[in-house]
Scaffold this active site. Structure first.
Site, PDB file in Angstrom:
ATOM      1  N   ASN A  42       0.803  -1.233   0.000  1.00 34.82           N
ATOM      2  CA  ASN A  42       0.000   0.000   0.000  1.00 34.82           C
ATOM      3  C   ASN A  42       0.832   1.277   0.000  1.00 34.82           C
ATOM      4  OD1 ASN A  42      -2.475  -1.321  -0.023  1.00 34.82           O
ATOM      5  ND2 ASN A  42      -2.440  -1.592   2.198  1.00 34.82           N
ATOM      6  N   LYS A  44       3.726   4.207  -1.053  1.00 34.21           N
ATOM      7  CA  LYS A  44       4.126   4.890  -2.293  1.00 34.21           C
ATOM      8  C   LYS A  44       5.489   4.393  -2.741  1.00 34.21           C
ATOM      9  CE  LYS A  44       5.627   9.423  -3.940  1.00 34.21           C
ATOM     10  NZ  LYS A  44       5.309   9.256  -5.352  1.00 34.21           N
ATOM     11  N   LYS A  46       5.894   2.098  -5.820  1.00 36.30           N
ATOM     12  CA  LYS A  46       5.896   0.902  -6.661  1.00 36.30           C
ATOM     13  C   LYS A  46       6.254   1.263  -8.104  1.00 36.30           C
ATOM     14  CE  LYS A  46       1.671   0.173  -5.140  1.00 36.30           C
ATOM     15  NZ  LYS A  46       1.634   1.146  -4.029  1.00 36.30           N
ATOM     16  N   THR A  47       5.463   2.146  -8.681  1.00 40.04           N
ATOM     17  CA  THR A  47       5.712   2.533 -10.072  1.00 40.04           C
ATOM     18  C   THR A  47       7.050   3.262 -10.203  1.00 40.04           C
ATOM     19  OG1 THR A  47       3.373   2.586 -10.594  1.00 40.04           O
ATOM     20  CG2 THR A  47       4.808   3.910 -11.996  1.00 40.04           C
ATOM     21  N   THR A  48       7.338   4.128  -9.251  1.00 38.63           N
ATOM     22  CA  THR A  48       8.600   4.880  -9.361  1.00 38.63           C
ATOM     23  C   THR A  48       9.805   3.956  -9.235  1.00 38.63           C
ATOM     24  OG1 THR A  48       8.146   5.576  -7.098  1.00 38.63           O
ATOM     25  CG2 THR A  48       7.863   7.218  -8.794  1.00 38.63           C
ATOM     26  N   ARG A  56      18.066   2.632 -15.177  1.00 40.40           N
ATOM     27  CA  ARG A  56      19.307   1.848 -15.102  1.00 40.40           C
ATOM     28  C   ARG A  56      19.563   1.128 -16.415  1.00 40.40           C
ATOM     29  NH1 ARG A  56      19.108  -0.948  -9.093  1.00 40.40           N
ATOM     30  NH2 ARG A  56      19.953   0.872  -8.035  1.00 40.40           N
ATOM     31  N   PHE A  98      -8.750   4.722 -13.967  1.00 36.80           N
ATOM     32  CA  PHE A  98      -9.054   3.711 -12.961  1.00 36.80           C
ATOM     33  C   PHE A  98     -10.430   3.134 -13.188  1.00 36.80           C
ATOM     34  CE2 PHE A  98      -5.587   5.904 -10.897  1.00 36.80           C
ATOM     35  CZ  PHE A  98      -4.846   4.820 -10.469  1.00 36.80           C
ATOM     36  N   TRP A 100     -12.654   2.210 -11.175  1.00 37.75           N
ATOM     37  CA  TRP A 100     -13.754   2.790 -10.396  1.00 37.75           C
ATOM     38  C   TRP A 100     -14.218   4.120 -10.992  1.00 37.75           C
ATOM     39  CZ3 TRP A 100      -9.205   0.931  -8.480  1.00 37.75           C
ATOM     40  CH2 TRP A 100      -8.181   1.860  -8.257  1.00 37.75           C
ATOM     41  N   GLU A 135       1.003  -1.824 -12.823  1.00 37.04           N
ATOM     42  CA  GLU A 135      -0.383  -2.014 -12.340  1.00 37.04           C
ATOM     43  C   GLU A 135      -1.034  -3.290 -12.891  1.00 37.04           C
ATOM     44  OE1 GLU A 135      -0.579   0.271 -10.158  1.00 37.04           O
ATOM     45  OE2 GLU A 135       0.441   2.031 -10.979  1.00 37.04           O
TER      46      GLU A 135
HETATM   47  P1  ATP Z   1       4.170   6.002  -7.326  1.00 39.39           P
HETATM   48  O1  ATP Z   1       3.643   6.046  -8.748  1.00 39.39           O
HETATM   49  O2  ATP Z   1       4.241   7.359  -6.718  1.00 39.39           O
HETATM   50  O3  ATP Z   1       5.415   5.186  -7.200  1.00 39.39           O
HETATM   51  P2  ATP Z   1       2.682   3.730  -6.460  1.00 39.39           P
HETATM   52  O4  ATP Z   1       2.901   3.147  -7.791  1.00 39.39           O
HETATM   53  O5  ATP Z   1       3.333   3.064  -5.285  1.00 39.39           O
HETATM   54  O6  ATP Z   1       3.061   5.263  -6.459  1.00 39.39           O
HETATM   55  P3  ATP Z   1      -0.167   3.575  -6.953  1.00 39.39           P
HETATM   56  O7  ATP Z   1      -1.072   2.692  -6.166  1.00 39.39           O
HETATM   57  O8  ATP Z   1       0.132   3.193  -8.345  1.00 39.39           O
HETATM   58  O9  ATP Z   1       1.157   3.797  -6.068  1.00 39.39           O
HETATM   59  O10 ATP Z   1      -0.772   5.016  -6.903  1.00 39.39           O
HETATM   60  C1  ATP Z   1      -0.166   6.076  -7.557  1.00 39.39           C
HETATM   61  C2  ATP Z   1      -0.549   7.394  -6.927  1.00 39.39           C
HETATM   62  O11 ATP Z   1      -1.105   7.228  -5.637  1.00 39.39           O
HETATM   63  C3  ATP Z   1       0.632   8.323  -6.705  1.00 39.39           C
HETATM   64  O12 ATP Z   1       0.149   9.610  -6.896  1.00 39.39           O
HETATM   65  C4  ATP Z   1       1.009   8.125  -5.263  1.00 39.39           C
HETATM   66  O13 ATP Z   1       1.613   9.244  -4.638  1.00 39.39           O
HETATM   67  C5  ATP Z   1      -0.331   7.838  -4.646  1.00 39.39           C
HETATM   68  N1  ATP Z   1      -0.170   6.938  -3.488  1.00 39.39           N
HETATM   69  C6  ATP Z   1       0.700   5.928  -3.347  1.00 39.39           C
HETATM   70  N2  ATP Z   1       0.590   5.352  -2.139  1.00 39.39           N
HETATM   71  C7  ATP Z   1      -0.376   6.011  -1.491  1.00 39.39           C
HETATM   72  C8  ATP Z   1      -0.983   5.912  -0.183  1.00 39.39           C
HETATM   73  N3  ATP Z   1      -0.586   4.996   0.691  1.00 39.39           N
HETATM   74  N4  ATP Z   1      -1.978   6.784   0.121  1.00 39.39           N
HETATM   75  C9  ATP Z   1      -2.383   7.718  -0.768  1.00 39.39           C
HETATM   76  N5  ATP Z   1      -1.868   7.854  -1.994  1.00 39.39           N
HETATM   77  C10 ATP Z   1      -0.880   7.041  -2.357  1.00 39.39           C
HETATM   78 MG    MG Z   2       1.736   2.595  -9.350  1.00 45.68          MG
END
Ligand code: ATP
Ligand code: MG
Length: 203
Positions: A42, A44, A46-48, A56, A98, A100, A135
Site C-alpha cells: 500500500n 508509495k 511501486k511505479t517509481t 538503469r 481507474f 472505479w 499495475e
Molecule cells: P508512485 O507512482 O508514486 O510510485 P505507487 O505506484 O506506489 O506510487 P499507486 O497505487 O500506483 O502507487 O498510486 C499512484 C498514486 O497514488 C501516486 O500519486 C502516489 O503518490 C499515490 N499513493 C501511493 N501510495 C499512497 C498511499 N498509501 N496513500 C495515498 N496515496 C498514495
Molecule cells: Mg503505481
C-alpha cells in the site's frame, strides 16, 4: 589500549565480520538469468521503483518494454519523458483510467485484452532486457485477464529478460512466481493530511 582505540578496534572487527557475510552471499549467487520482480503493498513507490530500473537499463543501452495497465487517461511525467525522448523504450498504455472511474466492466475487459496483446508480444521479444507491467496486479485481482495466460507468458519469456510487475494485491500466484517480492508499507502519505498530488512527484 585507551577507550577510543578499543571502540575503533571493536568497530573494525564488526565491519570485518559484516564484510565476510556479504562476500559469502555474493559468492553464493552465481546464476545469471533474468528475474521476475513484484513491487506491491500500500505504500508509495511501486511505479517509481520500476521507472528507476528502466533508467538503469537505459544507462547501459538496453532496450525496455513498458505497458501501463489502467493508467494513461491523465498525463504523467514518465509518459511525457519516455514517449517523446527514448527510442529504446517501447511504451503502451491501456488509457482507460481507474476502473472505479469508468464503471464499465465490459469496456474495461476489452481494453485489458487489447493491452495484453502488447504485453504478450514484449514477453516474447528477446531484444528487451526489461519488461515493466505497471499495475498488472489489478488485471489479476479484478479477473479482467486470465491468470494462467499471464503467468505462463511471464514464465515462458526469454531467459535473459527481467519482468517487473507493480500494483497492490494480485493474489498469491504472482507472489510465488516472482524471484523478488517487495511489499512497500504505507507508514503515512501526505494525501491523508490533505496535500494534493504533486506534478513530478505523484504523477
Ligand atoms: P508512485 O507512482 O508514486 O510510485 P505507487 O505506484 O506506489 O506510487 P499507486 O497505487 O500506483 O502507487 O498510486 C499512484 C498514486 O497514488 C501516486 O500519486 C502516489 O503518490 C499515490 N499513493 C501511493 N501510495 C499512497 C498511499 N498509501 N496513500 C495515498 N496515496 C498514495
Ligand atoms: Mg503505481
Amino acid at each position: 589500549m585507551d577507550h577510543d582505540e578499543a571502540t575503533q578496534f571493536a568497530h573494525k572487527r564488526k565491519m570485518e565480520k559484516q564484510k565476510d557475510r556479504v562476500d559469502a552471499k555474493i559468492a553464493e549467487a552465481t546464476e545469471e538469468r533474468g528475474i521476475v520482480i513484484l513491487i506491491t503493498g500500500n505504500g508509495k513507490g511501486k511505479t517509481t521503483s520500476a521507472f528507476g530500473m528502466i533508467m538503469r537499463c537505459l544507462g547501459y543501452g538496453h532496450k525496455v518494454g513498458l505497458v501501463q495497465f489502467i493508467k494513461g487517461k491523465q498525463h504523467s511525467g514518465e509518459e511525457l519523458f519516455l514517449k517523446e525522448r527514448h527510442p529504446d523504450v517501447t511504451f503502451y498504455q491501456m488509457g482507460t483510467g481507474f476502473t472505479w472511474d469508468t464503471q464499465d466492466k465490459a469496456g474495461d475487459i476489452a481494453a485489458a485484452e487489447r493491452t495484453w496483446v502488447h504485453a504478450e508480444a514484449m514477453l516474447k521479444d528477446a531484444s528487451l532486457h526489461l519488461v515493466v507491467l505497471d499495475e498488472l496486479t489489478y488485471m489479476l485481482g479484478f479477473k479482467y485477464l486470465d491468470d494462467d495466460m499471464i503467468l505462463d507468458a511471464i514464465r515462458n519469456r526469454p531467459p535473459e529478460q527481467t519482468v517487473v510487475v507493480t500494483g497492490r494485491g494480485g493474489g498469491s500466484a504472482i507472489r510465488e512466481l516472482a524471484d523478488t517480492v517487495a511489499d512497500i508499507e504505507s507508514v503515512k502519505h501526505a494525501y491523508d493530511s490533505g496535500v494534493k498530488a504533486r506534478e513530478g512527484i505523484d504523477f
